[in-house]
Design an enzyme around this catalytic site. Sequence first.
Site, PDB file in Angstrom:
ATOM      1  N   GLY A 165       0.564  -1.219  -0.354  1.00  0.00           N
ATOM      2  CA  GLY A 165      -0.065   0.074  -0.135  1.00  0.00           C
ATOM      3  C   GLY A 165       0.782   1.302   0.013  1.00  0.00           C
ATOM      4  N   TYR A 179      15.230  12.875  11.898  1.00  0.00           N
ATOM      5  CA  TYR A 179      13.433  12.195  12.146  1.00  0.00           C
ATOM      6  C   TYR A 179      12.506  13.347  13.196  1.00  0.00           C
ATOM      7  CZ  TYR A 179      10.323   9.839  11.045  1.00  0.00           C
ATOM      8  OH  TYR A 179       9.564   8.893  10.291  1.00  0.00           O
ATOM      9  N   HIS A 193       5.339  15.333  -0.280  1.00  0.00           N
ATOM     10  CA  HIS A 193       4.236  15.442  -0.339  1.00  0.00           C
ATOM     11  C   HIS A 193       3.034  15.769   1.019  1.00  0.00           C
ATOM     12  CE1 HIS A 193       4.267  11.119  -2.046  1.00  0.00           C
ATOM     13  NE2 HIS A 193       5.650  11.599  -1.430  1.00  0.00           N
ATOM     14  N   ARG A 235      -4.154   8.940  11.110  1.00  0.00           N
ATOM     15  CA  ARG A 235      -3.169   8.941  11.859  1.00  0.00           C
ATOM     16  C   ARG A 235      -3.317   9.704  12.956  1.00  0.00           C
ATOM     17  NH1 ARG A 235       1.175  10.689  10.683  1.00  0.00           N
ATOM     18  NH2 ARG A 235       0.667  12.152   9.279  1.00  0.00           N
ATOM     19  N   LYS A 246      -4.603  16.288  11.566  1.00  0.00           N
ATOM     20  CA  LYS A 246      -6.034  15.593  10.755  1.00  0.00           C
ATOM     21  C   LYS A 246      -6.988  16.387  11.246  1.00  0.00           C
ATOM     22  CE  LYS A 246      -3.350  12.515   8.227  1.00  0.00           C
ATOM     23  NZ  LYS A 246      -3.561  12.696   6.730  1.00  0.00           N
ATOM     24  N   ASP A 305      -3.592  19.220   5.164  1.00  0.00           N
ATOM     25  CA  ASP A 305      -3.242  17.875   4.900  1.00  0.00           C
ATOM     26  C   ASP A 305      -2.425  18.073   2.733  1.00  0.00           C
ATOM     27  OD1 ASP A 305      -2.984  14.705   4.392  1.00  0.00           O
ATOM     28  OD2 ASP A 305      -5.046  14.596   5.671  1.00  0.00           O
ATOM     29  N   ALA A 349     -10.096   9.800   1.809  1.00  0.00           N
ATOM     30  CA  ALA A 349     -10.861  10.637   0.755  1.00  0.00           C
ATOM     31  C   ALA A 349     -11.151   9.949  -0.374  1.00  0.00           C
ATOM     32  CB  ALA A 349     -10.430  12.493   0.405  1.00  0.00           C
ATOM     33  N   GLU A 354      -9.745   6.654  -1.390  1.00  0.00           N
ATOM     34  CA  GLU A 354     -10.457   5.763  -0.810  1.00  0.00           C
ATOM     35  C   GLU A 354     -11.606   4.804  -0.725  1.00  0.00           C
ATOM     36  OE1 GLU A 354      -5.898   4.384   1.419  1.00  0.00           O
ATOM     37  OE2 GLU A 354      -7.690   4.891   2.644  1.00  0.00           O
ATOM     38  N   ASP A 409      30.066  35.396 -11.230  1.00  0.00           N
ATOM     39  CA  ASP A 409      28.536  34.997 -11.007  1.00  0.00           C
ATOM     40  C   ASP A 409      29.008  33.296 -11.326  1.00  0.00           C
ATOM     41  OD1 ASP A 409      28.952  37.966 -11.648  1.00  0.00           O
ATOM     42  OD2 ASP A 409      27.077  37.179 -11.027  1.00  0.00           O
TER      43      ASP A 409
END
Length: 530
Positions: free
Chosen positions: A44, A103, A181, A289, A294, A388, A394, A396, A516
Amino acid sequence: MKNKGSDNLDEGRTDVGRLVVVSNRLPMTLTKVRRGWKSEKSTGGLATAMDPLLERTGGVWIGWSGDSSAKRDPERLAEIDRWREEENCIAVDLPPEVVKGYYEGFSNATLWFLFHSFPELVNFNTSDWRDYVRANEVFRDAVVKELKPGDLVWIHDYQLMLLPQMIREAVPDARIGFFLHIPFPSSDVFRVLPRREEILKGLLGADYISFHTHRYLQNFRSSLLRINGIRSSMDGISLGSRQIRLEAQPIGIAPLEFRDILAQPKTQEIITEYRQKYKGEKVLVGVDRIDITKGLPERLNAFRRFLEQNRRMQGKVTLIQVAVPSRGNIRQYKELQQQVDELVGQINGRFGTPAWSPIVYMRRNLTQEELAALYAVADAALVTPLRDGQNLVAKEYVACKPDGDGVLILSEFAGAAAEMGEAIQINPYDEDRTAKAIARALSMPVEEKRDRMNALYKRILRNDVFTWGARFLRNTADAADARSRATVDRPQRLPRAEITAAYAAASKRLILLDYDGTLVPYAQRAKDAI
Ligand code: ADQ
């Protein structure tokens, strides 16, 4: 069942070269078990899109395994070698001392909040930034080691925004595409980011940069202009002799996989079970999640308002909210989880009866069959993020409504809203109108429901994840080819040994240096080229 919809792959160029995917995480996870190490391959999400492209081009995927402990354990190394042989996955070993800062720190406590337009939550410190740079360098070394002439590098997401330029400096001819993303915030918000210039410069190493929506693309362009003084057009940037191509191209899903999952006996069994349980009732679904972006508390408050305003619906409607915990190490996430638990308790406590709970709350991962069954039985889906990048839930939900029997309630702040105009769009900060949108969805005439849902369904079939992937490769390849044509007359590099010898032997020396574009990057205004 895999790779349904891959007909769309034919739209791609067949000569794009070998694909090298780079993302923070591999689709493989390594965990220590009592006897050695266990690998799990995720299905997935991004893997659905990348797998057929990797297969077609004989490519590899470079990323972090999620584990930075016990590097030298021979069993662990053997398992990672096996990934390379059998899964085409190359694990990047991040030094344990940089993982936290890279992270949890700069990626998730700085960039994530800022790019989702929550500047007040941003936490920045210089050591996290250093770890972010260092981690990007480790990725660069892994990519450069693997790269062969003609390869096409596809870098994913906000954890690796310095990587395009780092690779460009190490391999000037590299063919590089970058996809973001998450949203790109407005330039007023982006300016808040300490190290904003470096992030923009990092991205500009790519031949092709792509975003989910035109709005994000425009935000990126205005940030470039305001912060780095670089002008651009809707579809590209000229940087000296180098052109960078820009585009908005929203990710899709694999809708036919959902159709297949729905047809499976296991899924049908769960659907029957749910239908019996909720007979004569309306079902609302939310799948997220647990993340600040969300809008879970806002959604629960809107549902409470709906129950207050629609007394006759009490006992006749259930919100099934699925929420997987994430980033539990970050303080704000722990607090959010607690807040959501409390709200669910309060609403169930206030309205519930021995026979009915208004909210069924599941804090775990669902199987694909459970997820598809839930989408299939739900009369409406509540997809109400505060912000988001796109939102796949949405799409799916729509994929599980081939008969058109459902209503999508969608936040206008999800990237998906740009191509899902037939959903009931809401402002998640407006509790009252969101409550009214729920009432409207649950009483919508069948014909209107079908008209809206069928239009959405057709669009998600057309714009599936395979079309998205093939188009990204084609555009990167086209942009890289145009760049190499433009620089084909570049003079040969002078042999270093001969120059050194001649320099040493000369009695008079004259050194001429271009300014330059040689000693400093090109700048829009002359006074900035210092
Ligand atoms: P995410 O923030 O992870 O992705 P999203 O697009 O909603 O968000 O995808 C989540 C995925 O996880 C969906 O496929 C959903 O089905 C699945 N999922 C969520 N909860 C689950 C559960 N409890 N059980 C099983 N599956 C569950 C980021 C960006 C998004 C962007 C994607 C892709 O934040 O905006 O859409 O990348 O680009």
